[in-house]
Write a protein that holds these residues in place. Sequence first.
Motif, PDB file in Angstrom:
ATOM      1  N   MET A  73       4.886   1.307 -16.242  1.00  0.00           N
ATOM      2  CA  MET A  73       4.618   2.298 -15.186  1.00  0.00           C
ATOM      3  C   MET A  73       3.333   1.961 -14.451  1.00  0.00           C
ATOM      4  N   THR A  74       2.290   1.709 -15.238  1.00  0.00           N
ATOM      5  CA  THR A  74       1.008   1.364 -14.615  1.00  0.00           C
ATOM      6  C   THR A  74       1.159   0.098 -13.778  1.00  0.00           C
ATOM      7  N   GLU A  75       2.009  -0.848 -14.341  1.00  0.00           N
ATOM      8  CA  GLU A  75       2.177  -2.135 -13.665  1.00  0.00           C
ATOM      9  C   GLU A  75       2.784  -1.943 -12.274  1.00  0.00           C
ATOM     10  N   THR A  76       3.881  -1.155 -12.238  1.00  0.00           N
ATOM     11  CA  THR A  76       4.527  -0.942 -10.941  1.00  0.00           C
ATOM     12  C   THR A  76       3.557  -0.268  -9.972  1.00  0.00           C
ATOM     13  N   MET A  77       2.786   0.684 -10.519  1.00  0.00           N
ATOM     14  CA  MET A  77       1.852   1.379  -9.626  1.00  0.00           C
ATOM     15  C   MET A  77       0.824   0.427  -9.056  1.00  0.00           C
ATOM     16  N   GLU A  78       0.363  -0.507  -9.929  1.00  0.00           N
ATOM     17  CA  GLU A  78      -0.631  -1.483  -9.445  1.00  0.00           C
ATOM     18  C   GLU A  78      -0.031  -2.349  -8.367  1.00  0.00           C
ATOM     19  N   LYS A  79       1.227  -2.759  -8.623  1.00  0.00           N
ATOM     20  CA  LYS A  79       1.910  -3.611  -7.658  1.00  0.00           C
ATOM     21  C   LYS A  79       2.047  -2.863  -6.319  1.00  0.00           C
ATOM     22  N   ASP A  80       2.486  -1.598  -6.445  1.00  0.00           N
ATOM     23  CA  ASP A  80       2.602  -0.768  -5.242  1.00  0.00           C
ATOM     24  C   ASP A  80       1.283  -0.689  -4.493  1.00  0.00           C
ATOM     25  N   SER A  81       0.263  -0.453  -5.255  1.00  0.00           N
ATOM     26  CA  SER A  81      -1.048  -0.295  -4.643  1.00  0.00           C
ATOM     27  C   SER A  81      -1.466  -1.563  -3.895  1.00  0.00           C
ATOM     28  N   ALA A  82      -1.215  -2.719  -4.548  1.00  0.00           N
ATOM     29  CA  ALA A  82      -1.573  -3.976  -3.899  1.00  0.00           C
ATOM     30  C   ALA A  82      -0.767  -4.171  -2.619  1.00  0.00           C
ATOM     31  N   GLN A  83       0.529  -3.817  -2.727  1.00  0.00           N
ATOM     32  CA  GLN A  83       1.390  -3.949  -1.544  1.00  0.00           C
ATOM     33  C   GLN A  83       0.890  -3.050  -0.415  1.00  0.00           C
ATOM     34  N   ILE A  84       0.626  -1.819  -0.812  1.00  0.00           N
ATOM     35  CA  ILE A  84       0.157  -0.858   0.202  1.00  0.00           C
ATOM     36  C   ILE A  84      -1.093  -1.378   0.891  1.00  0.00           C
ATOM     37  N   ARG A  85      -2.022  -1.883   0.094  1.00  0.00           N
ATOM     38  CA  ARG A  85      -3.280  -2.342   0.682  1.00  0.00           C
ATOM     39  C   ARG A  85      -3.054  -3.519   1.611  1.00  0.00           C
ATOM     40  N   ALA A  86      -2.125  -4.415   1.212  1.00  0.00           N
ATOM     41  CA  ALA A  86      -1.841  -5.565   2.072  1.00  0.00           C
ATOM     42  C   ALA A  86      -1.251  -5.103   3.394  1.00  0.00           C
ATOM     43  N   GLU A  87      -0.337  -4.137   3.294  1.00  0.00           N
ATOM     44  CA  GLU A  87       0.267  -3.600   4.522  1.00  0.00           C
ATOM     45  C   GLU A  87      -0.795  -2.963   5.416  1.00  0.00           C
ATOM     46  N   VAL A  88      -1.638  -2.162   4.761  1.00  0.00           N
ATOM     47  CA  VAL A  88      -2.697  -1.480   5.527  1.00  0.00           C
ATOM     48  C   VAL A  88      -3.572  -2.499   6.231  1.00  0.00           C
ATOM     49  N   ARG A  89      -3.932  -3.547   5.485  1.00  0.00           N
ATOM     50  CA  ARG A  89      -4.803  -4.581   6.078  1.00  0.00           C
ATOM     51  C   ARG A  89      -4.158  -5.216   7.290  1.00  0.00           C
ATOM     52  N   GLU A  90      -2.868  -5.568   7.104  1.00  0.00           N
ATOM     53  CA  GLU A  90      -2.160  -6.248   8.193  1.00  0.00           C
ATOM     54  C   GLU A  90      -2.103  -5.357   9.427  1.00  0.00           C
ATOM     55  N   HIS A  91      -1.688  -4.109   9.162  1.00  0.00           N
ATOM     56  CA  HIS A  91      -1.561  -3.155  10.254  1.00  0.00           C
ATOM     57  C   HIS A  91      -2.905  -2.941  10.956  1.00  0.00           C
ATOM     58  N   LEU A  92      -3.928  -2.807  10.117  1.00  0.00           N
ATOM     59  CA  LEU A  92      -5.276  -2.557  10.652  1.00  0.00           C
ATOM     60  C   LEU A  92      -5.709  -3.695  11.577  1.00  0.00           C
ATOM     61  N   ARG A  93      -5.494  -4.955  11.139  1.00  0.00           N
ATOM     62  CA  ARG A  93      -5.913  -6.101  11.960  1.00  0.00           C
ATOM     63  C   ARG A  93      -5.213  -6.064  13.303  1.00  0.00           C
ATOM     64  N   GLU A  94      -3.892  -5.828  13.194  1.00  0.00           N
ATOM     65  CA  GLU A  94      -3.094  -5.787  14.411  1.00  0.00           C
ATOM     66  C   GLU A  94      -3.639  -4.727  15.374  1.00  0.00           C
ATOM     67  N   ARG A  95      -3.811  -3.511  14.807  1.00  0.00           N
ATOM     68  CA  ARG A  95      -4.290  -2.402  15.635  1.00  0.00           C
ATOM     69  C   ARG A  95      -5.692  -2.698  16.164  1.00  0.00           C
ATOM     70  N   ALA A  96      -6.515  -3.254  15.284  1.00  0.00           N
ATOM     71  CA  ALA A  96      -7.908  -3.500  15.668  1.00  0.00           C
ATOM     72  C   ALA A  96      -7.966  -4.396  16.893  1.00  0.00           C
ATOM     73  N   ASP A  97      -7.107  -5.449  16.889  1.00  0.00           N
ATOM     74  CA  ASP A  97      -7.079  -6.340  18.043  1.00  0.00           C
ATOM     75  C   ASP A  97      -6.764  -5.566  19.313  1.00  0.00           C
ATOM     76  N   LYS A  98      -5.676  -4.770  19.222  1.00  0.00           N
ATOM     77  CA  LYS A  98      -5.258  -3.999  20.396  1.00  0.00           C
ATOM     78  C   LYS A  98      -6.359  -3.025  20.821  1.00  0.00           C
ATOM     79  N   THR A  99      -6.908  -2.350  19.826  1.00  0.00           N
ATOM     80  CA  THR A  99      -7.932  -1.349  20.123  1.00  0.00           C
ATOM     81  C   THR A  99      -9.112  -1.988  20.849  1.00  0.00           C
ATOM     82  N   VAL A 100      -9.543  -3.124  20.325  1.00  0.00           N
ATOM     83  CA  VAL A 100     -10.692  -3.787  20.940  1.00  0.00           C
ATOM     84  C   VAL A 100     -10.366  -4.136  22.386  1.00  0.00           C
TER      85      VAL A 100
END
Lengths: 311, 280
Positions: free
Chosen positions: A1-28
């Motif tokens: 259970m903890t393992e899946t949650m960690e995996k989820d968390s890592a995935q979520i963070r990667a998605e957030v990072r990707e999205h953020l970079r994309e948005r940041a470029d546009k925003t700038v």
Amino acid sequence: MTETMEKDSAQIRAEVREHLRERADKTVRRRMATSTVMSGVCWAAIVVAAVPLVALLFELFHLGWSSISSWSFYSTYSQQPSGNNLSAGGAMGQIIGSVALVVYAVIISVPIGVTMGVFLAESQARAANWLRIVAQTMVSAPSVLMGLFIFKLILLQFGWQPSALAGSLALSILMLPVIAIATEIAVRSVNPSLREAGLALGARPSTTSLRIVLPAALSGIVTGSILAVSRAVGETAPILFVIGGISSGFGWKPFDQVNALPVLIYLNVKQGSYPSQISQAWGMALLLVIVVFVLSLFARIWANRNQKEQR
Amino acid sequence: MTESSPISLIQGVEDQQIEDPRNGPIAMSLSDVAVSFNGRTAVRDINFLVPKNKVTALIGPSGSGKTTLLRSLNRLHDLTKGAKVTGKILLGDTDVYNGGIPTTVLRSRIGMVFQRPNPFPTMSLYDNVVSGLRFNGVKKKSILDAACEESLKAAALWDEIKDRLKAHGSTLSGGQQQRLCIARALAVEPEVLLMDEPTSALDPISTHAIEELMGELKDRVTIVIVTHNMQQAARVSDLTAFLLMGEDRAGEQIEVAPTLKLFSEPDDQRTLDYIQGRFG
């Protein structure tokens, strides 16, 4: 259970990072565009605001400079041009009269205004609040009112002759609230811990006000007084009907009739039919603008000094 | 959380006989002191003795009323509208509030140093130091000169500024400014010196200098210091009063004890929790 949650968390963070970079470029990119547009708007506004001002100053120098660059402007009296002599003379009497008016007005209004300002800043009495409202209203009251008031009260009621003092009283009423409000702000901006330090040394509250708070507020008070003077010196309406305005020669003593620069500008333009009178009026207007400019410059220098001291 | 108290820098406390400074002469006494603002009690039920020529520290978390209490000692609340001080505060035999002593006289007997250094900005260093004397009517130059030098020496500032007494206070560093304020307070020869977090705006080196100074000043003046810093209280004070905000949000006194005792074996669990960093 903890393992899946960690995996989820890592995935979520990667998605957030990707999205953020994309948005940041546009925003700038969007911000840069907005910034360029807004800068353009600001510059346009500055130009719109500056054009009339610059045009006015240009016209003023253009028409007034020939008058004030000649020494006779300061050394001869104004005169009524006539058939033989088309000259309108200089403005010596008006300069002396204006200086006298302002000097008397300062002598009257500064002590009262400063006292009033200190009262406004330090008193917790209800009267202080009323006085503040009155002062704030007076600052924006039309200046012709002061002239009418003095005319009615001093000249009609008390039967004085028109005089420099009557004009100074009218100017004082104009200057008083400006000085009082500037003083109040200056006194209030003094670090309260200075007052406490004074009291903690055994000083009486009045001693603390006079020897610690007022000196610390002095720069602000001087700045306010200079601004009040620069406002009063160019005023026509308050003094128009109370200073007499002898046409030649000059008066300067408190009960003399006096001339004043703004009043002769008004009379020349309204009644003068000779070109020399119009040109003289432009000269006097230019002189007033220069005086006000120099006074404002002084006020600014004092204010900067003030800020440095506070630091 | 750490289990050692800040006083652990003082070794072997248990072996020592802890002497209570309150057994000696007393400078001030507080009984049932309470301060309220517009009917809201800020601090109440304060009862303790301030030993003469010692340092008494007031500690406690924010809102416990330390500064409010300190400012009641020299009647600095008098000018705050709605402020009310009840109870009895004695300075020697003089009742501070009801003894008929003029506040100007009282405040020259109880000096104060503030949180931020506040030299008078329009005065020279010299004028700053002697300002209290001048406010109280001293005009004789020989006396002013002597007092200036003496109190600057006492504040350990004389050697640093003796060549530029005509300069302004803003030319000094923060620590020097605070020592100037201490000199200014000392010049009127107070019996008690109140210090309201005097080092909170200073760097560690300046703080150390002020703390050392307090030790030296004990001989001439009784010190009451408010501090957020427990280590500071432990280092400089002889007696410590611990205040805490009660349930009605008014500060109250939890424990007053000789500093060594309060920091090593406090009687109250809340004191122990506080000095061990469990809250505040």
